[in-house]
Design a protein around this motif. Sequence first.
Motif, PDB file in Angstrom:
ATOM      1  N   ILE A   1       0.864  -1.170   0.000  1.00  0.00           N
ATOM      2  CA  ILE A   1       0.000   0.000   0.000  1.00  0.00           C
ATOM      3  C   ILE A   1       0.904   1.223   0.000  1.00  0.00           C
ATOM      4  CG2 ILE A   1      -1.705   1.344   1.297  1.00  0.00           C
ATOM      5  CD1 ILE A   1      -2.813  -1.262   2.391  1.00  0.00           C
ATOM      6  N   LEU A   2       0.634   2.151  -0.914  1.00  0.00           N
ATOM      7  CA  LEU A   2       1.445   3.354  -1.054  1.00  0.00           C
ATOM      8  C   LEU A   2       0.613   4.576  -0.655  1.00  0.00           C
ATOM      9  CD1 LEU A   2       2.986   2.503  -4.552  1.00  0.00           C
ATOM     10  CD2 LEU A   2       4.090   2.234  -2.320  1.00  0.00           C
ATOM     11  N   PRO A   3       0.742   5.064   0.592  1.00  0.00           N
ATOM     12  CA  PRO A   3       0.036   6.289   0.981  1.00  0.00           C
ATOM     13  C   PRO A   3       0.547   7.476   0.166  1.00  0.00           C
ATOM     14  CG  PRO A   3       0.852   5.084   2.898  1.00  0.00           C
ATOM     15  CD  PRO A   3       1.519   4.486   1.704  1.00  0.00           C
ATOM     16  N   LEU A   4      -0.327   8.444  -0.092  1.00  0.00           N
ATOM     17  CA  LEU A   4       0.018   9.544  -1.002  1.00  0.00           C
ATOM     18  C   LEU A   4       0.331  10.859  -0.303  1.00  0.00           C
ATOM     19  CD1 LEU A   4      -2.574   8.853  -3.847  1.00  0.00           C
ATOM     20  CD2 LEU A   4      -0.239   7.972  -3.572  1.00  0.00           C
TER      21      LEU A   4
ATOM     22  N   PHE B   1      -3.871  16.529 -11.388  1.00  0.00           N
ATOM     23  CA  PHE B   1      -3.438  15.166 -11.660  1.00  0.00           C
ATOM     24  C   PHE B   1      -1.989  15.044 -11.205  1.00  0.00           C
ATOM     25  CE2 PHE B   1      -1.966  17.161 -15.618  1.00  0.00           C
ATOM     26  CZ  PHE B   1      -0.747  16.527 -15.861  1.00  0.00           C
ATOM     27  N   SER B   2      -1.624  13.851 -10.793  1.00  0.00           N
ATOM     28  CA  SER B   2      -0.266  13.610 -10.302  1.00  0.00           C
ATOM     29  C   SER B   2       0.351  12.434 -11.031  1.00  0.00           C
ATOM     30  CB  SER B   2      -0.261  13.320  -8.802  1.00  0.00           C
ATOM     31  OG  SER B   2      -0.724  14.406  -8.049  1.00  0.00           O
ATOM     32  N   ILE B   3       1.684  12.389 -11.006  1.00  0.00           N
ATOM     33  CA  ILE B   3       2.437  11.256 -11.533  1.00  0.00           C
ATOM     34  C   ILE B   3       3.308  10.721 -10.400  1.00  0.00           C
ATOM     35  CG2 ILE B   3       4.010  10.441 -13.336  1.00  0.00           C
ATOM     36  CD1 ILE B   3       3.270  12.944 -14.956  1.00  0.00           C
ATOM     37  N   TRP B   4       3.244   9.406 -10.197  1.00  0.00           N
ATOM     38  CA  TRP B   4       3.941   8.759  -9.091  1.00  0.00           C
ATOM     39  C   TRP B   4       4.838   7.647  -9.625  1.00  0.00           C
ATOM     40  CZ3 TRP B   4       2.086  11.029  -4.534  1.00  0.00           C
ATOM     41  CH2 TRP B   4       0.834  11.662  -4.636  1.00  0.00           C
ATOM     42  N   ASN B   5       5.919   7.383  -8.923  1.00  0.00           N
ATOM     43  CA  ASN B   5       6.715   6.199  -9.202  1.00  0.00           C
ATOM     44  C   ASN B   5       5.952   5.002  -8.642  1.00  0.00           C
ATOM     45  OD1 ASN B   5       8.608   3.993  -8.818  1.00  0.00           O
ATOM     46  ND2 ASN B   5      10.253   5.453  -9.172  1.00  0.00           N
ATOM     47  N   GLY B   6       5.524   4.100  -9.527  1.00  0.00           N
ATOM     48  CA  GLY B   6       4.686   2.988  -9.103  1.00  0.00           C
ATOM     49  C   GLY B   6       5.399   1.977  -8.222  1.00  0.00           C
ATOM     50  N   LEU B   7       6.737   2.043  -8.163  1.00  0.00           N
ATOM     51  CA  LEU B   7       7.497   1.122  -7.325  1.00  0.00           C
ATOM     52  C   LEU B   7       7.661   1.639  -5.908  1.00  0.00           C
ATOM     53  CD1 LEU B   7      10.313   0.139  -9.865  1.00  0.00           C
ATOM     54  CD2 LEU B   7       8.151  -1.046  -9.423  1.00  0.00           C
TER      55      LEU B   7
ATOM     56  N   GLY C   1       6.061   4.873  -4.764  1.00  0.00           N
ATOM     57  CA  GLY C   1       5.020   5.799  -4.332  1.00  0.00           C
ATOM     58  C   GLY C   1       5.483   7.239  -4.276  1.00  0.00           C
ATOM     59  N   LYS C   2       6.713   7.512  -4.679  1.00  0.00           N
ATOM     60  CA  LYS C   2       7.228   8.879  -4.659  1.00  0.00           C
ATOM     61  C   LYS C   2       6.549   9.712  -5.746  1.00  0.00           C
ATOM     62  CE  LYS C   2      11.440  11.650  -5.196  1.00  0.00           C
ATOM     63  NZ  LYS C   2      12.896  11.617  -5.488  1.00  0.00           N
ATOM     64  N   GLN C   3       6.148  10.928  -5.375  1.00  0.00           N
ATOM     65  CA  GLN C   3       5.525  11.808  -6.368  1.00  0.00           C
ATOM     66  C   GLN C   3       6.581  12.385  -7.300  1.00  0.00           C
ATOM     67  OE1 GLN C   3       3.635  16.024  -5.933  1.00  0.00           O
ATOM     68  NE2 GLN C   3       1.972  14.575  -5.498  1.00  0.00           N
TER      69      GLN C   3
ATOM     70  N   PRO D   1       7.596  11.704 -19.438  1.00  0.00           N
ATOM     71  CA  PRO D   1       6.634  11.700 -18.335  1.00  0.00           C
ATOM     72  C   PRO D   1       7.020  12.551 -17.137  1.00  0.00           C
ATOM     73  CG  PRO D   1       7.821   9.624 -18.424  1.00  0.00           C
ATOM     74  CD  PRO D   1       8.217  10.395 -19.651  1.00  0.00           C
ATOM     75  N   VAL D   2       8.245  13.083 -17.120  1.00  0.00           N
ATOM     76  CA  VAL D   2       8.593  13.964 -16.004  1.00  0.00           C
ATOM     77  C   VAL D   2       8.276  15.423 -16.324  1.00  0.00           C
ATOM     78  CG1 VAL D   2      10.390  12.420 -15.177  1.00  0.00           C
ATOM     79  CG2 VAL D   2      11.003  14.268 -16.734  1.00  0.00           C
ATOM     80  N   LYS D   3       7.903  15.697 -17.573  1.00  0.00           N
ATOM     81  CA  LYS D   3       7.599  17.075 -17.970  1.00  0.00           C
ATOM     82  C   LYS D   3       6.372  17.115 -18.867  1.00  0.00           C
ATOM     83  CE  LYS D   3      10.690  20.125 -18.751  1.00  0.00           C
ATOM     84  NZ  LYS D   3      11.804  20.932 -19.341  1.00  0.00           N
ATOM     85  N   PRO D   4       5.171  16.893 -18.319  1.00  0.00           N
ATOM     86  CA  PRO D   4       3.956  16.977 -19.134  1.00  0.00           C
ATOM     87  C   PRO D   4       3.799  18.354 -19.770  1.00  0.00           C
ATOM     88  CG  PRO D   4       3.503  15.971 -17.009  1.00  0.00           C
ATOM     89  CD  PRO D   4       4.885  16.538 -16.927  1.00  0.00           C
TER      90      PRO D   4
END
Length: 515
Positions: A269-272, A394-400, A402-404, A466-469
């Motif tokens: 579980i990755l808290p945000l 909207f946010s982008i997170w590292n799926g491994l 949970g870091k934003q 993906p780091v610069k939308p």
Amino acid sequence: MKKNQLVAIGLVLLLACNEKGPILSDGENAELKSAKINPNSQESSTFTLSGSIDIGDIGAAEISAFDPATKKLFVVNNSSGNNRIEIVDLIDPSSPVVIGNINTAIYGGLVNSVSVNNGKLAAAVEALTKTDNGKVLVFNTSDYAVIASVEVGALPDMVTFSPDGRYILSANEGEPSADYLTDPNGTVSIISIEEGYVANTLDFSGFASQEGQLKSQGLRIFGPGATFANNIEPEYIAVSENSKTAWVTLQENNAIAEIDINSKQIVKILPLGFKNYNNSENSIDLSDKPSNTVNFGTWPVYGMYQPDGIAVLSNNNVPFVFTANEGDAREYSGFSEIKRINNAAVVLDPAAFPNAATLKLEANLGRLNITTTLGDKDGDGDFDELYSFGARSFSIWNGLTGKQIFDSGNELDQTAVNEENYDDGRSDDKGTEPEGVVIGRVGNKNLLFVGMERADGVAVYDVTNPVKPKYLQWLDCGDAPEGLQFIQAEESPIGKSLLIISSENDGVVTIFETL
């Protein structure tokens, strides 16, 4: 050797030469490495309106799914006592036509979600009593015959196929009854098609021993008399391109869960965490008074991300997880967490808020809805911190980890203002309410589409890096866009990429195509 073969080999060599570049630079290397050579590489990334169709009233057109083999669009319709899936002929996207429906009322309660893969239509159907176990129905997209009926957890709210077509996954929200006397476990079901539609339904009870640590990182566990597993409420699922991993939003819990599909286990579980509206890049309008007056500013308030929609895009073996940070509250007759800041029961700590009287004015923070489950840090009955619903972004997170990696700050609300689509009447709640996200490949670009329920629009971003939308375009649609469906050019009935937007408040399905 032909000229086009030489060109193709040259491009492949160019990609290989860049293979030792930085994993994610801010320049061309990251964009080049995420690009794939395809026959539609010159396709425009600009979208224009193709057509639309109205299939009902409030509750219609919540979610849609397209079948490329039959050129049919399957649309949930729960409007005006309906309980069915509309079937729309999409051979000509400029003139969609309803050609029939599947009556889902005979199988249980409301149908909440649909998904299509390889000639199969999966539908998530809740029980007549929503706290009972629901089911996933699988139909043939050609003749609508039932292939399978699979019991899953309570209140299946979203269903999707794995890209390889081997699995169906269902997010079973497990909402409590209105009186809060019954609160089923929130679960995720993994249905193996190859094993005869056998379902493994996973709950989160194994994480109960980690509750304290997870809550310190931003996980929300609350609600009267509920266990850890009762408290978890899965909302939406995204599956990796290789079909090995799924990420599930736990909206009310302000977290994401990672699932290993092959082993059928919840990995983590990755808290945000929380968003600080006291930072200039997050300046926002938090009051609906005076009416139709938008004033962006910084405020001593935190936002809970609480994502709804989720999508995933891999780049150099890093899963980038995109979330639409809508926000949601538990509001039932038996328990409600919402109060406005100007409510007499909301007492602001004088040390933390020396200007409390000013903050409680309607033009400032008085009208803002907050949760009463967070903020009393020392347990003395007053609020030392204030937490509102959603993050209006909207946010982008590292799926491994949970870091934003990225958050859009106030850009969605600001863009809605610029497009004259901002509803100031929602400033005291969740702003534009980003609800859904979907990613599509258009030419050699990865595009992100963000649907905003209270702005009646979709924002289009280039996320090839993906780091610069990069913001590209605003698309107007129906009232309260809920479902986003991207159809790649190779599967489109007209050979162009399509975006299908389903809006639940007016039942309108809007179709956009690339220029």
